[in-house]
Design a protein around this motif. Structure first.
Motif, short mmCIF file in Angstrom:
data_model
loop_
_atom_site.label_atom_id
_atom_site.label_comp_id
_atom_site.label_asym_id
_atom_site.label_seq_id
_atom_site.Cartn_x
_atom_site.Cartn_y
_atom_site.Cartn_z
N SER A 15 0.83 -1.20 0.00
CA SER A 15 0.00 0.00 0.00
C SER A 15 0.87 1.25 0.00
O SER A 15 2.05 1.21 0.37
CB SER A 15 -0.92 0.02 1.23
N LEU A 16 0.29 2.34 -0.46
CA LEU A 16 0.91 3.67 -0.42
C LEU A 16 -0.06 4.62 0.25
O LEU A 16 -1.28 4.42 0.18
CB LEU A 16 1.23 4.17 -1.84
N THR A 17 0.46 5.63 0.88
CA THR A 17 -0.42 6.63 1.48
C THR A 17 -1.06 7.47 0.39
O THR A 17 -0.59 7.51 -0.75
CB THR A 17 0.36 7.55 2.43
N LYS A 18 -2.13 8.14 0.74
CA LYS A 18 -2.82 9.00 -0.22
C LYS A 18 -1.88 10.08 -0.75
O LYS A 18 -1.89 10.39 -1.95
CB LYS A 18 -4.03 9.65 0.45
N GLN A 19 -1.04 10.61 0.13
CA GLN A 19 -0.10 11.65 -0.28
C GLN A 19 0.93 11.10 -1.26
O GLN A 19 1.29 11.74 -2.25
CB GLN A 19 0.62 12.23 0.95
N GLU A 20 1.41 9.88 -1.00
CA GLU A 20 2.39 9.26 -1.89
C GLU A 20 1.78 9.03 -3.28
O GLU A 20 2.43 9.25 -4.31
CB GLU A 20 2.86 7.93 -1.30
N ILE A 21 0.53 8.59 -3.32
CA ILE A 21 -0.12 8.35 -4.61
C ILE A 21 -0.31 9.65 -5.37
O ILE A 21 -0.05 9.73 -6.58
CB ILE A 21 -1.48 7.65 -4.38
N GLN A 22 -0.73 10.69 -4.67
CA GLN A 22 -0.93 12.00 -5.32
C GLN A 22 0.37 12.55 -5.87
O GLN A 22 0.38 13.30 -6.86
CB GLN A 22 -1.55 12.98 -4.33
N ASN A 23 1.47 12.19 -5.25
CA ASN A 23 2.79 12.69 -5.65
C ASN A 23 3.14 12.31 -7.08
O ASN A 23 3.90 13.01 -7.76
CB ASN A 23 3.85 12.16 -4.69
N PHE A 24 2.57 11.18 -7.58
CA PHE A 24 2.90 10.72 -8.92
C PHE A 24 2.09 11.43 -10.01
O PHE A 24 2.47 11.41 -11.17
CB PHE A 24 2.67 9.20 -9.03
N GLY A 25 0.99 12.02 -9.64
CA GLY A 25 0.02 12.48 -10.63
C GLY A 25 0.50 13.54 -11.59
O GLY A 25 0.17 13.50 -12.77
N ASP A 26 1.29 14.51 -11.11
CA ASP A 26 1.67 15.63 -11.98
C ASP A 26 3.18 15.72 -12.16
O ASP A 26 3.72 16.78 -12.40
CB ASP A 26 1.14 16.94 -11.40
#
Length: 557
Positions: free
Chosen positions: A196-207
């Motif tokens: 699993s990854l934290t929500k913040q870690e996942i958002q980090n990849f988006g842009d």
């Protein structure tokens, strides 16, 4: 069955059986006689006899990497075990499973002047996952330790392990003892813990601009699908090498070929915000230099290793999970903004360079290594395994796109030339229904020529040797190529005859000396079921010049 009457030997046989070990590679000797007698008598083990211990260890490595199983090695006492070291170090850095069973004299006789005696306990130091020393006089008190040792062998990360057995004489005594599998042992089990990854870690990849770099041994159909899906995002690019095993037409598959055409003034355009590396060794020296010179904002490593992960001297996160789990999670949960056309930056250059290749080979042919690889690229049969020698061989192959339905192997753990042939032999023996092709330089082939001593020699292995009478790599790398000591100390020019060496071992040999004959001889060689070795002579003076012309052509055509 008649097996050794030594309890410690019987216990080790039992544990090998419990833990699914099927193949034992022996080298002849006397101190290891109790093991030879016992493994040979037991119907569930297959034994192989390789005289040269160095060749034997690489042979076992080849079997292990192909079968994805632990393969055992067994030798006599003294310097014999030291000859295992090159393959043991290769297996350690490749995370391959070898079990070294080294017979030894009793501890009371060590350093007392007895023949074939050295200090064998812990002889491999940090290059094995674990070492254990046992004496047959204390066998039963060590049974728990032996069981724990075999249990650890099955746990990730997988690495070679060393069991040193001090044996008293007599060595040839037997007893009628039946040994059968009496428990499942610690069988290999996948890590079932959800990643699993934290929500913040996942958002980090988006842009972010993301580059995925695939190292050796990443082959996994689930991972390939996940990477192909991840690569559909315009802010993502995947760089791949032949040895990764997961090539796809949407990836940049020839790193050096593309990096060569990046203008130094525009390097920053090709630098990602996030660099993700997966798998093992990276062949390309250029990509290592590129990311050390142009550090990404974040470097993430995804594997279960605990060494060699800080390749670019810039490590931020290490996720000890399967790469497929990581990318499947991102594909499900990450929202990519796709407002950065980072993939196009790399792919456009890659396509441009690739389009320039045919016009280079439409020129006058040369008697060079590059010409050989161009011919091989168009003639290698489908659905085979290619084993690549180190140094220039593996680098030349990386200049051409991966061939579909071909599996690539190379000893990139320590990147030595010392056992490449033996590794290919072991691999071919382990998968007799697959065609194996080993491509080697002449120095590497001569260095490991005792591999040809193997009997029976696998008929599904064909060997191609590029003979330029020296170590050609030293004429194409900076430093050595301009040294006054090049020919004698680095390239090590020689006058040995590869064909004569092969024929001395009874091999059927094809040969070609001119570029116009390369492709025809290669085709004939693959069609002749009895032919085992093809020697292609190349021009050592012209080789580096042709390679330089090739890279210049890709830039300026």
């Amino acid at each position: 069955m008649e097996i050794s009457n030594k309890p410690v030997v019987q216990k080790i046989i039992q544990e090998c059986l419990n833990h699914g070990i099927k193949h034992i590679v022996f080298s002849p000797g006397s101190r290891n006689a109790p093991f030879a007698i016992s493994f040979d008598a037991h119907p569930e083990f297959e034994t192989h006899v390789i005289h040269d211990e160095r060749a034997a260890a690489f042979y076992a490595l080849g079997m292990s990497q192909t079968l994805q199983q632990t393969v055992a090695l067994c030798c006599t006492s003294g310097s014999a075990v030291l000859n295992y070291f090159p393959a043991v170090s290769e297996a350690f850095f490749r995370e391959q499973r070898l079990l070294i069973l080294s017979a030894d004299r009793p501890k009371r006789l060590i350093n007392k002047g007895h023949g074939q005696t050295i200090m064998q306990d812990n002889v491999f130091g940090k290059h094995v996952k674990a070492s254990l020393s046992v004496e047959d006089t204390e066998a039963e008190t060590k049974f728990d330790s032996i069981e724990s040792f075999f249990g650890e062998m099955q746990e990730q990360p997988y690495r070679p392990m060393h069991l040193n057995i001090h044996l008293e004489e007599p060595l040839y005594g037997v007893s009628h003892t039946e040994i059968q599998r009496n428990k499942a042992g610690n069988q290999l089990k996948p890590n079932l813990k959800a990643f699993s990854l934290t929500k913040q870690e996942i958002q980090n990849f988006g842009d972010k601009k993301i580059l995925v770099l695939c190292g050796q041994g990443s082959e996994d159909l689930i991972l390939k699908k996940a990477l192909v899906d991840f690569n559909k995002n315009s802010n993502v690019v995947v760089l791949n090498e032949n040895t990764s095993g997961i090539n796809d037409g949407s990836f940049v598959n020839c790193i050096d070929r593309t990096l060569n055409s990046i203008d130094a003034k525009n390097e920053k355009r090709f630098v990602p915000d996030i660099l993700i590396t997966i798998g093992g060794a990276i062949v390309s020296k250029r990509i290592k230099s590129f990311f050390i010179r142009n550090a990404p904002k974040q470097h993430i490593v995804i594997n279960k290793s605990n060494i060699g992960i800080d390749l670019f001297l810039r490590l931020d996160s290490h996720y000890k999970c399967s790469p497929s789990s990581f990318f499947e999670l991102l594909n499900r949960t990450a929202t990519m903004l796709n407002n950065k056309n980072f993939k196009a930056t790399w792919n456009q250059l890659d396509y441009l360079v690739k389009d320039r290749i045919p016009s280079f080979f439409n020129r006058k042919q040369t008697n060079t290594d590059l010409e050989v690889f161009h011919a091989l690229y168009h003639t290698i049969p489908e659905k085979c395994t290619i084993h690549l020698g180190n140094s220039s061989i593996v680098r030349y192959m990386q200049l051409f796109d991966p061939i579909p339905k071909i599996h690539y192997e190379c000893n990139r753990g320590t990147s030595g030339i010392d056992g490449c042939t033996s590794t290919a032999l072991g691999s071919a023996t382990a998968s007799p229904n697959t065609q194996h092709i080993f491509i080697s330089g002449d120095v590497s082939f001569i260095y490991d020529s005792n591999a040809m001593w193997t009997n029976p020699f696998p008929q599904n292995l064909k060997i191609i040797v590029l003979d330029n009478k020296g170590g050609g790599i030293f004429k194409i790398i900076d430093g050595s190529k301009s040294s006054d000591q090049l020919e004698r100390y680095f390239e090590a020019k020689h006058s040995a005859n590869v064909t004569d060496i092969a024929k001395g071992f009874g091999m059927a040999v094809y040969a070609a000396k001119k570029s116009q004959d390369y492709q025809e001889k290669i085709i004939d060689f693959f069609q002749d079921e009895k032919a085992q070795l093809l020697v292609l002579e190349t021009d050592s003076i012209e080789n580096p010049k042709e390679l330089e012309r090739f890279f210049k052509h890709l830039n300026n055509a």
